[in-house]
Every structure is written in C-alpha cells, then in structure tokens.
Design a protein around this motif. Structure first.
Motif, PDB file in Angstrom:
ATOM      1  N   ALA A  77       0.836  -1.212   0.000  1.00  0.00           N
ATOM      2  CA  ALA A  77       0.000   0.000   0.000  1.00  0.00           C
ATOM      3  C   ALA A  77       0.867   1.257   0.000  1.00  0.00           C
ATOM      4  O   ALA A  77       0.588   2.212  -0.728  1.00  0.00           O
ATOM      5  N   LEU A  78       1.925   1.272   0.801  1.00  0.00           N
ATOM      6  CA  LEU A  78       2.817   2.429   0.851  1.00  0.00           C
ATOM      7  C   LEU A  78       3.545   2.607  -0.485  1.00  0.00           C
ATOM      8  O   LEU A  78       3.576   3.708  -1.046  1.00  0.00           O
ATOM      9  N   GLN A  80       2.693   1.492  -3.416  1.00  0.00           N
ATOM     10  CA  GLN A  80       1.709   1.841  -4.449  1.00  0.00           C
ATOM     11  C   GLN A  80       1.312   3.308  -4.359  1.00  0.00           C
ATOM     12  O   GLN A  80       1.242   4.002  -5.368  1.00  0.00           O
ATOM     13  N   SER A  81       1.051   3.821  -3.156  1.00  0.00           N
ATOM     14  CA  SER A  81       0.613   5.215  -3.024  1.00  0.00           C
ATOM     15  C   SER A  81       1.718   6.188  -3.427  1.00  0.00           C
ATOM     16  O   SER A  81       1.458   7.182  -4.104  1.00  0.00           O
ATOM     17  N   GLU A  84       2.261   5.935  -7.288  1.00  0.00           N
ATOM     18  CA  GLU A  84       1.143   6.564  -7.993  1.00  0.00           C
ATOM     19  C   GLU A  84       1.229   8.084  -7.900  1.00  0.00           C
ATOM     20  O   GLU A  84       0.961   8.792  -8.881  1.00  0.00           O
ATOM     21  N   ALA A  85       1.622   8.617  -6.750  1.00  0.00           N
ATOM     22  CA  ALA A  85       1.795  10.066  -6.602  1.00  0.00           C
ATOM     23  C   ALA A  85       2.900  10.575  -7.530  1.00  0.00           C
ATOM     24  O   ALA A  85       2.756  11.619  -8.179  1.00  0.00           O
ATOM     25  N   SER A 106       4.026  -2.340  -7.084  1.00  0.00           N
ATOM     26  CA  SER A 106       3.112  -1.254  -7.448  1.00  0.00           C
ATOM     27  C   SER A 106       2.825  -1.335  -8.936  1.00  0.00           C
ATOM     28  O   SER A 106       3.658  -1.806  -9.717  1.00  0.00           O
ATOM     29  N   SER A 110      -4.227  -2.511 -10.242  1.00  0.00           N
ATOM     30  CA  SER A 110      -3.979  -3.235  -8.995  1.00  0.00           C
ATOM     31  C   SER A 110      -3.971  -4.755  -9.172  1.00  0.00           C
ATOM     32  O   SER A 110      -3.373  -5.463  -8.359  1.00  0.00           O
TER      33      SER A 110
END
Length: 166
Positions: A77-78, A80-81, A84-85, A106, A110
């Motif tokens: 999750a970290l 990926q975020s 993506e940013a 990532s 998904s």
C-alpha cells in the motif's frame, strides 16, 4: 532503347515540357527523401529525450525513502501510493516498483501487483546492476500498440527494481 521509347510515349513532345516534368519529379523525390531523413532523426531524438526523462524519474523513485521502507517491509500500500503520486506528478504512463525476483509491488492496475514483470528486458538491471532505457512490449501493449514505450530500469540497491513507462 525500348525503355526510352516507352517513356517518350507518355511524356509530352516538347522538350521544355519534358524537362519541366522531370525537374518536378526530381524535386518531389528529393523533398520526400529529406523529409524521411528528418523524420527519422527527429524520432530518434524524441526517443532519447523521453528515455532520459524516464531515467531521471526512475532515479528519483530509487532514492525515495518511503519506497525503500515499503519495499523492505513489503508494504504494498505504501509503495503503491508513493509510486502513484510520482506517476501523477511527472505525467508518466505508469511507475512500477518491484523486487529482484521481478515481482511488482506497485502498478496502476492493482490486479498486476504481485505478478512478474513482463517485457524480457530486465537482465541488465538484475544481472549487471545497470540503469538504462529499453524499448519493450509490456502488459499494456494492446492498449498502446501505436505508441513507443520506454522502460527505465534503475537498480540502486540490491532490493529495488523500477520501471517507468512513457
């Protein structure tokens, strides 16, 4: 002689008209040739510039502390975020972070997280530790078949593999 007679049959009888047509044909040929050469060199320059930009983004992602922390702790999750940013901020088609086992941590889709990289161009990064640009067909090839895809791979630590696509 037969060829000349065949051409002479289709060209006008007057010498001035023949010369005008031949000069026009020569000019069209030369302009087309110059255009093709210019197009080829412009395409090569564009590929190099896009590749350099993608490599710079890959280098930034490689030194990002949040990416490294997420990679070491396997916090998808970290990773990926942050990826993506970075993708949205830079305008990249996608930024993919993976490990040395070629597993994605990532991806904008998904469903592709946790699966292997595709394209077959990772050997330089995995075996030699190089950062480089290559052109390969990835998982989105059907969606952008008409576009050139630049894969940038950076390996700054033994546990990080990146792919930045433009």
């Amino acid at each position: 002689m037969l060829f000349y007679q065949l051409i002479d049959k289709f060209l006008p009888r007057r010498l001035q008209a023949k010369l005008s047509l031949l000069v026009t044909a020569l000019l069209i040929f030369l302009v087309s040739l110059i255009g093709a050469l210019f197009s080829d060199s412009a395409e090569k320059l564009l590929r190099e510039q896009i590749g350099q930009k993608a490599l710079e983004v890959a280098e930034v992602v490689a030194i990002n502390q949040q990416i490294r922390t997420g990679l070491l702790s396997r916090d998808v999750a970290l990773v990926q975020s942050v990826a993506e940013a970075i993708r949205q901020a830079t305008g990249a088609e996608y930024v993919v972070v993976g490990d040395t086992e070629e597993i994605r941590l990532s991806h904008p889709d998904s469903e592709k997280i946790g699966k292997h990289f595709v394209g077959g161009d990772l050997d330089g990064a995995l075996l030699e530790g190089r950062s480089y640009a290559s052109q390969a067909v990835g998982t989105w090839a059907l969606h952008c078949a008409a576009l050139f895809r630049f894969v940038m791979i950076s390996r700054r630590s033994p546990d990080l593999l990146l792919s930045v696509i433009w």
